[in-house]
Design a protein around this motif. Structure first.
Motif, PDB file in Angstrom:
ATOM      1  N   GLY A 187      -4.585   2.051 -12.265  1.00 27.92           N
ATOM      2  CA  GLY A 187      -4.644   2.164 -10.815  1.00 27.92           C
ATOM      3  C   GLY A 187      -3.498   2.897 -10.153  1.00 27.92           C
ATOM      4  O   GLY A 187      -3.225   2.668  -8.968  1.00 27.92           O
ATOM      5  N   LYS A 208       0.777   3.838  -6.153  1.00 31.04           N
ATOM      6  CA  LYS A 208      -0.357   2.914  -6.164  1.00 31.04           C
ATOM      7  C   LYS A 208      -1.544   3.543  -5.457  1.00 31.04           C
ATOM      8  O   LYS A 208      -1.424   4.044  -4.348  1.00 31.04           O
ATOM      9  CB  LYS A 208       0.038   1.607  -5.489  1.00 31.04           C
ATOM     10  CG  LYS A 208      -1.082   0.605  -5.324  1.00 31.04           C
ATOM     11  CD  LYS A 208      -0.595  -0.648  -4.612  1.00 31.04           C
ATOM     12  CE  LYS A 208      -1.739  -1.621  -4.343  1.00 31.04           C
ATOM     13  NZ  LYS A 208      -1.271  -2.872  -3.717  1.00 31.04           N
ATOM     14  N   GLU A 209      -2.692   3.526  -6.116  1.00 32.73           N
ATOM     15  CA  GLU A 209      -3.906   4.055  -5.494  1.00 32.73           C
ATOM     16  C   GLU A 209      -4.472   3.053  -4.503  1.00 32.73           C
ATOM     17  O   GLU A 209      -4.381   1.844  -4.694  1.00 32.73           O
ATOM     18  CB  GLU A 209      -4.939   4.389  -6.558  1.00 32.73           C
ATOM     19  CG  GLU A 209      -4.539   5.533  -7.483  1.00 32.73           C
ATOM     20  CD  GLU A 209      -5.604   5.849  -8.500  1.00 32.73           C
ATOM     21  OE1 GLU A 209      -6.567   5.064  -8.632  1.00 32.73           O
ATOM     22  OE2 GLU A 209      -5.485   6.879  -9.187  1.00 32.73           O
ATOM     23  N   GLY A 210      -5.107   3.572  -3.457  1.00 31.63           N
ATOM     24  CA  GLY A 210      -5.772   2.692  -2.502  1.00 31.63           C
ATOM     25  C   GLY A 210      -4.828   2.121  -1.458  1.00 31.63           C
ATOM     26  O   GLY A 210      -3.644   2.281  -1.483  1.00 31.63           O
ATOM     27  N   PRO A 261       0.829  -1.217   0.000  1.00 34.38           N
ATOM     28  CA  PRO A 261       0.000   0.000   0.000  1.00 34.38           C
ATOM     29  C   PRO A 261       0.860   1.263   0.000  1.00 34.38           C
ATOM     30  O   PRO A 261       1.832   1.369   0.755  1.00 34.38           O
ATOM     31  CB  PRO A 261      -0.792  -0.129   1.307  1.00 34.38           C
ATOM     32  CG  PRO A 261      -0.884  -1.611   1.545  1.00 34.38           C
ATOM     33  CD  PRO A 261       0.430  -2.163   1.067  1.00 34.38           C
TER      34      PRO A 261
END
Length: 304
Positions: free
Chosen positions: A228, A302-304, A176
């Motif tokens: 993404g 990275k998204e999220g 993440p």
């Protein structure tokens, strides 16, 4: 050319044709690529045995000659990644080649891992004490590697039949908040178009079946966003095509090509040795604003 062609789900205007392949501005993919696309099995054979032996036999020799410049370039790239990440961590170099980027990462304190499909290149990297698997980075090989803080792909995406799939795999292999750094040749630039269209210089950058995809900053940024990632930094390298405009046609003269490359290296090393790397960055920012630069590097989170 103004023909429009379709192949499977891909369609678009034909920009150039060479050796039975057409480069199209693909409406489906959002970037330029060749049709027909070789199968993954055909490409695996090319890169496992041929690329560093038959197609790039002097790559290692030239990299060793360029060691000081390569180290300075890789150091600058790693400094930016450390700044964006806020620390060092686990880094994966996909398409690690002979291991020069990976070596700098390890020396700087990263936990560095590489994946390289060429047996000759992976063997050399391993001989330097680097942790490099001779493999193609895919779902199977990624499953045993765990998660990484940064994934680096230098001169990889132009060779892949499914670059979007590679970015999705990288996203799934990142922790993440992890970063991806993607470097590709910057193609169909304004200078290339002038040389080809107005000065009748052959489109030397069209090189199937090794180069399948032809990105610029906009198309690379759009692809990262669609898969993404949130793009956060872009930079370019010296636009070697300027030498062609200055009458130094190195395209079919490898010796002259090395001379031009040496001039480019001297420019960058003079500014680096004197502590003026930031001025070099400003110069290349100007090139980027004009759509120039031989390569483009994009860093995204990275998204999220």
């Amino acid at each position: 050319m103004s023909d429009r062609k379709c192949w499977t789900e891909h369609s678009g205007q034909v920009l150039h044709s060479k050796d039975g392949f057409d480069v199209i501005d693909c409406e489906c993919c959002g970037f330029k690529h060749i049709i027909p696309l070789p199968s993954e099995e055909e490409l695996r054979e090319i890169y496992k045995h041929d690329y560093h032996v038959k197609d790039k036999p002097l790559m290692l020799e030239h990299q060793l000659e360029d060691r000081e410049w390569l180290d300075a370039t890789n150091n600058a790239r790693l400094e930016k990644l450390e700044e964006f990440l806020g620390r060092k961590g686990r880094i994966l170099d996909v398409g690690a080649g002979n291991g020069f980027f990976l070596q700098r990462a390890a020396d700087r304190g990263w936990e560095a891992k590489g994946v390289e499909p060429s047996d000759k290149a992976a063997e050399y990297a391993g001989s330097q004490g680097l942790d490099v698997d001779c493999a193609v980075f895919d779902r199977s090989s990624a499953a045993s590697l765990g998660l990484f803080d940064v994934i680096h792909l230098g001169d990889v995406m132009e060779h892949l039949p499914d670059p979007a799939g590679m970015l999705e795999l990288c996203r799934d292999t990142l922790a993440p908040g992890g970063l991806i750094a993607v470097g590709v040749p910057n193609e169909y630039t304004p200078v290339q178009k002038i040389l080809n269209r107005d000065m009748k210089v052959r489109p030397w950058w069209v090189a199937p079946p090794h180069h399948l995809n032809y990105f610029d900053r906009e198309s690379l940024e759009n692809l990262l966003t669609r898969t993404g990632f949130s793009p956060m930094h872009a930079e370019v390298s010296f636009p070697m095509e300027l030498f062609l405009l200055m009458g130094r046609n190195y395209l079919d003269n490898p010796e002259l090509g090395r001379e031009c490359h040496a001039m480019r290296k001297e420019l960058e090393m003079s500014l680096t040795r004197t502590g003026n790397r930031k001025f070099l960055d400003k110069l290349y920012t100007c090139f980027a604003e004009a759509g120039m630069g031989r390569t483009v590097l994009m860093v995204a989170r990275k998204e999220g």
